[in-house]
Design an enzyme around this catalytic site. Structure first.
Site, PDB file in Angstrom:
ATOM      1  N   ASP A   7       0.851  -1.190   0.000  1.00 41.29           N
ATOM      2  CA  ASP A   7       0.000   0.000   0.000  1.00 41.29           C
ATOM      3  C   ASP A   7       0.885   1.238   0.000  1.00 41.29           C
ATOM      4  O   ASP A   7       2.036   1.196   0.483  1.00 41.29           O
ATOM      5  CB  ASP A   7      -0.922   0.017   1.224  1.00 41.29           C
ATOM      6  CG  ASP A   7      -1.931   1.158   1.153  1.00 41.29           C
ATOM      7  OD1 ASP A   7      -2.743   1.173   0.211  1.00 41.29           O
ATOM      8  OD2 ASP A   7      -1.899   2.040   2.026  1.00 41.29           O
ATOM      9  N   GLU A   9       0.815   5.764   0.432  1.00 44.71           N
ATOM     10  CA  GLU A   9       0.133   7.026   0.685  1.00 44.71           C
ATOM     11  C   GLU A   9       0.803   8.070  -0.206  1.00 44.71           C
ATOM     12  O   GLU A   9       2.010   7.981  -0.492  1.00 44.71           O
ATOM     13  CB  GLU A   9       0.221   7.427   2.156  1.00 44.71           C
ATOM     14  CG  GLU A   9      -0.444   6.467   3.120  1.00 44.71           C
ATOM     15  CD  GLU A   9      -1.941   6.313   2.896  1.00 44.71           C
ATOM     16  OE1 GLU A   9      -2.568   7.265   2.354  1.00 44.71           O
ATOM     17  OE2 GLU A   9      -2.482   5.253   3.239  1.00 44.71           O
ATOM     18  N   HIS A  57      -4.314  10.912   5.373  1.00 42.84           N
ATOM     19  CA  HIS A  57      -3.150  10.252   5.987  1.00 42.84           C
ATOM     20  C   HIS A  57      -2.506  11.027   7.133  1.00 42.84           C
ATOM     21  O   HIS A  57      -1.793  10.444   7.951  1.00 42.84           O
ATOM     22  CB  HIS A  57      -2.091   9.914   4.928  1.00 42.84           C
ATOM     23  CG  HIS A  57      -1.649  11.076   4.080  1.00 42.84           C
ATOM     24  ND1 HIS A  57      -0.987  12.161   4.593  1.00 42.84           N
ATOM     25  CD2 HIS A  57      -1.774  11.301   2.745  1.00 42.84           C
ATOM     26  CE1 HIS A  57      -0.709  13.006   3.614  1.00 42.84           C
ATOM     27  NE2 HIS A  57      -1.186  12.522   2.481  1.00 42.84           N
ATOM     28  N   HIS A 152      -5.367   6.777   7.535  1.00 42.99           N
ATOM     29  CA  HIS A 152      -4.743   5.808   6.640  1.00 42.99           C
ATOM     30  C   HIS A 152      -3.228   5.805   6.866  1.00 42.99           C
ATOM     31  O   HIS A 152      -2.607   6.855   7.026  1.00 42.99           O
ATOM     32  CB  HIS A 152      -5.038   6.170   5.182  1.00 42.99           C
ATOM     33  CG  HIS A 152      -6.432   5.873   4.757  1.00 42.99           C
ATOM     34  ND1 HIS A 152      -6.732   4.984   3.761  1.00 42.99           N
ATOM     35  CD2 HIS A 152      -7.612   6.325   5.215  1.00 42.99           C
ATOM     36  CE1 HIS A 152      -8.049   4.924   3.604  1.00 42.99           C
ATOM     37  NE2 HIS A 152      -8.603   5.740   4.476  1.00 42.99           N
ATOM     38  N   ASP A 157      -2.389  -0.340   6.658  1.00 42.54           N
ATOM     39  CA  ASP A 157      -3.352  -0.780   5.649  1.00 42.54           C
ATOM     40  C   ASP A 157      -2.882  -2.053   4.959  1.00 42.54           C
ATOM     41  O   ASP A 157      -3.694  -2.918   4.623  1.00 42.54           O
ATOM     42  CB  ASP A 157      -3.576   0.329   4.617  1.00 42.54           C
ATOM     43  CG  ASP A 157      -4.426   1.467   5.172  1.00 42.54           C
ATOM     44  OD1 ASP A 157      -4.819   1.384   6.346  1.00 42.54           O
ATOM     45  OD2 ASP A 157      -4.698   2.420   4.431  1.00 42.54           O
TER      46      ASP A 157
END
Length: 233
Positions: A7, A9, A57, A152, A157
């Site tokens: 994942d 960001e 985030h 997040h 995640d």
């Protein structure tokens, strides 16, 4: 089989508008088992996050200011993901950013370093059409706690997605059930449920009469006998 749940960001939603990756989180699976060999880096994007992305985030420009640039972590990342099957939720988003970062460094595309991609969003839509299939929704559906997820975060995640992927692809190993094997789902032991007394509740006379009235109405609407009253149906 080596798989990497990944994942990212980012500072925004479109790399073509100059948005960059600010965090990468990866969790390793070998033969469907978590190994603990994770990869996690914060990255200085050398720009501010867009307001909407920052709300997701919470990674501020100040926090990221002393973190390495992408070119400083790319060789570690290339070595870590090499030839692995990569699992991503909504893969086009993360792959779009990763391929963009690799192209900026004149490197072969991220896609060229790995052994394939599984998009869990596509898989979830096939399993649960018409349902919400966000990561939070899937955690709820499969009983995976995400109470600690306030914002997040790429590694968090990825860890949640690894649990979701394993639950979503567990499947049924056989058509029968070994009652001696203790198989628990949440706090419910399936063997105990299977051995529990089955209660049969029969319809009352009033319920039977109402059912008969309903079938009579269906017969009338069909101008004949409905299929439920056809012998052998």
């Amino acid at each position: 089989m080596r798989q990497i749940v990944l994942d990212t960001e980012t500072t925004g939603i479109n790399p073509k508008l100059g948005n960059r990756i600010i965090e990468i989180g990866c969790v390793e699976l070998r033969n469907r088992m978590l190994t603990g060999n994770n990869f996690h880096r914060y990255i200085n994007p050398e720009r501010d996050s867009e307001e909407g992305a920052l709300a997701v985030h919470g990674l501020t420009t100040e926090f990221l200011s002393d973190k390495p640039r992408f070119h400083e972590v790319v060789e570690e990342l290339r070595e870590y993901i090499r030839d692995a099957e990569v699992i991503i939720h909504n893969a086009p988003f993360d792959l779009g950013f990763l391929n963009h970062e690799f192209r900026m460094l004149n490197l072969p595309a991220f896609d060229d370093h790995i052994g394939g991609v599984i998009d869990t969003l596509v898989h979830a839509k096939e399993l649960h059409p018409g349902k919400r299939n966000s990561l939070d929704a899937l955690c709820d559906r499969y009983g995976i706690s995400n109470a600690h997820r306030k914002l997040h975060g790429a590694l968090l995640d990825a860890e949640l997605l690894a649990d979701v992927y394993l639950a979503m692809t567990r499947g049924q190993n056989s058509l029968g059930m070994d009652l001696e094997e203790e198989v628990a789902v949440g706090s419910v032991n399936l063997a105990q449920v299977a051995l529990a007394e089955i209660l049969v509740v029969r319809a009352s006379d009033e319920e039977m009469a109402a059912h008969e009235e309903l079938l009579n109405g269906l017969d009338k609407a069909m101008k004949g006998t409905c299929v439920w009253r056809t012998p052998g149906a």
